[in-house]
Design an enzyme around this catalytic site. Structure first.
Site, PDB file in Angstrom:
ATOM      1  N   HIS A 191       0.714  -0.891  -0.037  1.00 33.29           N
ATOM      2  CA  HIS A 191       0.080  -0.098  -0.042  1.00 33.29           C
ATOM      3  C   HIS A 191       0.818   1.191   0.408  1.00 33.29           C
ATOM      4  CE1 HIS A 191      -2.952  -3.275   1.385  1.00 33.29           C
ATOM      5  NE2 HIS A 191      -3.850  -2.187   0.333  1.00 33.29           N
ATOM      6  N   GLU A 433     -11.436 -12.213  -3.046  1.00 35.99           N
ATOM      7  CA  GLU A 433      -9.707 -12.024  -3.337  1.00 35.99           C
ATOM      8  C   GLU A 433      -9.532 -12.887  -2.410  1.00 35.99           C
ATOM      9  OE1 GLU A 433      -8.509  -8.368  -1.529  1.00 35.99           O
ATOM     10  OE2 GLU A 433     -10.672  -8.107   0.473  1.00 35.99           O
ATOM     11  N   ASP A 457      -4.532  -9.254  -3.832  1.00 36.25           N
ATOM     12  CA  ASP A 457      -4.889 -10.635  -1.852  1.00 36.25           C
ATOM     13  C   ASP A 457      -5.192 -11.952  -3.140  1.00 36.25           C
ATOM     14  OD1 ASP A 457      -4.449  -8.957   0.397  1.00 36.25           O
ATOM     15  OD2 ASP A 457      -6.102  -7.846   0.350  1.00 36.25           O
ATOM     16  N   CYS A 504     -10.274  -4.678  -9.245  1.00 38.51           N
ATOM     17  CA  CYS A 504      -9.461  -3.205  -8.414  1.00 38.51           C
ATOM     18  C   CYS A 504      -8.651  -3.408  -8.065  1.00 38.51           C
ATOM     19  CB  CYS A 504     -10.448  -3.088  -7.612  1.00 38.51           C
ATOM     20  SG  CYS A 504     -10.537  -3.984  -6.306  1.00 38.51           S
TER      21      CYS A 504
HETATM   22  C1  PEP Z   1      -6.539  -5.946  -3.831  1.00 39.51           C
HETATM   23  O1  PEP Z   1      -6.559  -6.402  -2.985  1.00 39.51           O
HETATM   24  O2  PEP Z   1      -6.451  -6.278  -4.833  1.00 39.51           O
HETATM   25  C2  PEP Z   1      -7.291  -5.290  -3.215  1.00 39.51           C
HETATM   26  C3  PEP Z   1      -7.504  -4.021  -4.204  1.00 39.51           C
HETATM   27  O3  PEP Z   1      -7.300  -4.712  -2.025  1.00 39.51           O
HETATM   28  P1  PEP Z   1      -5.918  -4.323  -1.588  1.00 39.51           P
HETATM   29  O4  PEP Z   1      -4.118  -4.142  -2.433  1.00 39.51           O
HETATM   30  O5  PEP Z   1      -6.554  -3.011  -0.702  1.00 39.51           O
HETATM   31  O6  PEP Z   1      -5.752  -5.177  -0.231  1.00 39.51           O
HETATM   32 MG    MG Z   2      -6.988  -6.943  -0.698  1.00 40.89          MG
END
Ligand code: PEP
Ligand code: MG
Length: 585
Positions: A191, A433, A457, A504
């Protein structure tokens, strides 16, 4: 000049001074000041000196009781440094001559002495620098104490660190004007990196020992296009990077023209691109990417600012404002995805033996719903115009979905009793996920309104590869047969139950994998805003039917490298001009 190499993870070129961040230390606020502020900074310095003198005296007293007169040698040197006045005069001079705040002046002086003392051969004398450092850091700490809670600001610097936790990154990047980011380690889908990309901060990671090889105050160039980091570059290099920066800016400007095209492939397949955001302020950046909705709002980043997400009213204001800003496009608000790598506020207090498989996201929600109910109520109220949706992360089983829906129903009833309006239906969706959730999809027709694939994930759990760990990053690959088959299965299962499905994760914003997803039948993509122009350029210049043919063949590969090679070869072979533009930089 020294050149280091790493992996570019956020495009752009930055030139600025380095600030080496050690998470154990506090961030030193750095601010240029006007002539009018010289006196007030000087007064802050004097107050800090007074506090420091008192402390040194108290410490000396305590040490004397324990150690006798030898203690004077330890603390006496620092008191002497203050009393002699030379060091204080130097701090004052730096504030006035360089027009900088006192904290920054203290850092500069500390760096200067560290460099000087490093060149001294005699080790006893060399260690004297510790006294100076210790004293200067005490002055820093007392400045913070005198000021109450510190609000660090990192203006116009390039942040260098071994790695930064996402919560710290959000705190650092949302303040001041950070120019660039260099990490010795890090994960491409971490992140911290995602945030840098969203905020358009050029970033390079996996730069070996960057945090020990670069010193605060070094002049740096970070090339987020090639992955190079240059320390103290000469004038010629600076000039050539300046030209490269201008070329890149004009390339971006030209690319922006694709935003006027309809969201359709050459053979008429429609698609929708939207943005992932982490902090409400990012909505300001979205305007420059056309009129896009928010396909993923990672609300847990609100928790990095203690207190912000505490009250229903505060959250309501934030959510309503965002929903209004993107209306009539959707705002997909994901409930707090806390736990594992996202350790925020009160949620950081529950260490578990294996957090990646432990109490996190909706599991925490269901275990201890009070805090989450506040968020749900705020979101339901904020859906004034019907464009807000709620998305639940890390769902494992249908029982969780039933419980979540029940809680949402109760929240709506409570709001009605409190006389707060919730006129609109708020669609509820889940993230796909956790690999097991793929097999739930055929049963979800009446359980959810929409789906969203979190490829970050999904790959991590499918392949048992920590997305934040560089030593296993070679195994984190979207062309692995298990990933390809899972993505195909999700797409066809969602179509069979007639539910909108969004992707996403980071794959949606990366050229080749986004094309692969398009060929798999996905039509809704949510990504880092900075990727929108590039993905739109690619999608509007390809044929959907061709992509489908290539993807069909992808199923047959057992090796991820063969599959990847085949896919890239096909794309570049068919659309050579489309990909040469990228290699310009
Ligand atoms: C993912 O896991 O692809 C996702 C969009 O969520 P995050 O990256 O916030 O875990
Ligand atoms: Mg995720």
């Amino acid at each position: 000049m020294i050149k280091l190499n790493g992996k570019s993870v956020s495009p752009g070129i930055a030139t600025a001074e380095a600030y080496v961040y050690n998470p154990g230390n506090h961030i030193v606020p750095r601010r240029s000041i006007s002539g009018k502020e010289h006196d007030s900074e000087s007064r802050r310095l004097q107050r800090s000196i007074q506090t420091t003198r008192r402390q040194l005296k108290a410490i000396a007293g305590n040490l004397k009781d324990a150690m006798g007169d030898d203690s004077a040698l330890i603390i006496g040197t620092q008191s002497q440094l203050l009393d002699e006045g030379n060091l204080v005069a130097e701090i004052e001079k730096t504030i006035r001559a360089d027009h900088i705040n006192v904290e920054w002046a203290l850092t500069r002086i500390e760096d200067k002495y560290t460099k000087i003392f490093q060149r001294i051969q005699d080790p006893t004398f060399r260690e004297r620098v510790n006294d100076i450092s210790d004293l200067l850091q005490r002055l820093q700490r007392n400045l913070r104490r005198n000021k109450g809670k510190s609000t660090p600001s990192l203006s116009n610097v390039i942040l260098v660190a071994r790695d930064i936790a996402p919560s710290e990154a959000a705190y650092l990047m949302s303040r001041g004007n950070l120019r660039g980011l260099v990490l010795s380690e890090g994960g491409e889908t971490s992140h911290t990196v995602i945030l840098a990309r969203t905020l358009e901060i050029p970033a390079v990671m996996n730069v070996e020992r960057a945090h020990t090889r670069i010193r605060s105050g070094d002049a740096l160039i970070v090339d987020g296009l090639s992955g190079e980091v240059l320390i103290n570059p000469d004038n010629r290099t600076r000039q050539s990077y300046h030209i490269k920066q201008e070329k890149y800016a004009s390339y971006l400007e030209r690319s922006r023209q694709v935003l006027t095209l309809p969201d359709r492939t050459l053979d008429g397949r429609d698609f929708t691109l939207s943005a992932n955001i982490e902090l409400p302020m990012e909505v300001d950046l979205l305007q420059s990417y056309g009129s896009v909705g928010i396909g993923l709002f990672r609300t847990e980043f609100l928790l990095t600012d203690p207190g912000v997400a505490g009250s229903e009213e505060e959250q309501f204001q934030i959510y309503r404002n965002l929903a209004r800003r993107v209306y009539p496009k959707p705002l997909i608000l994901r409930t707090f995805d806390v736990g594992r790598d996202k350790q925020y506020g009160t949620f950081a207090q529950h260490p578990e033996p294996n957090p990646a498989l432990g109490t996190m996201a909706v599991r925490l929600f269901l275990k201890d719903p009070e805090f989450f109910r506040i968020q749900i109520k705020a979101a339901l109220r904020a859906n004034e115009s019907g464009n807000l949706r709620i998305l639940f992360p890390m769902v494992t089983e249908i029982e969780e979905i039933h419980s979540l829906r029940r809680i949402v129903g109760e929240c709506r009833e409570e709001l009605e009793k409190e006389g707060k309006k919730t006129l609109r239906e708020t669609p509820l969706g889940i993230m796909v996920e956790i690999p097991g959730a793929i097999h739930l999809i055929p049963h979800l027709e009446n359980a959810v309104d929409f789906l969203s694939v979190g490829t970050n994930d999904l790959i991590q759990y499918l392949l048992a590869v920590d997305r934040n760990n560089p030593s296993v990053s070679h195994l984190y690959n979207p062309f692995h047969p298990a990933v390809i088959r899972s993505l195909l299965e999700i797409s066809s299962a969602a179509t069979a139950i007639n539910k909108e499905i969004n992707v996403c994760g980071e794959l949606a914003g990366q050229g080749f994998t986004a094309l692969m997803l398009l060929g798999m039948g996905y039509t809704h993509f949510s990504m880092n805003p900075v990727s929108i122009i590039e993905i739109k350029r690619l999608f509007t210049h390809v044929h959907y039917k061709f992509l489908c043919r290539v993807v069909r063949k992808l199923r047959t590969f057992s090796s991820r490298s063969d599959a990847e090679e085949y896919f890239i070869e096909q794309m570049v072979g068919k659309y050579p001009d489309l990909f040469t533009q990228q290699s310009l930089f």
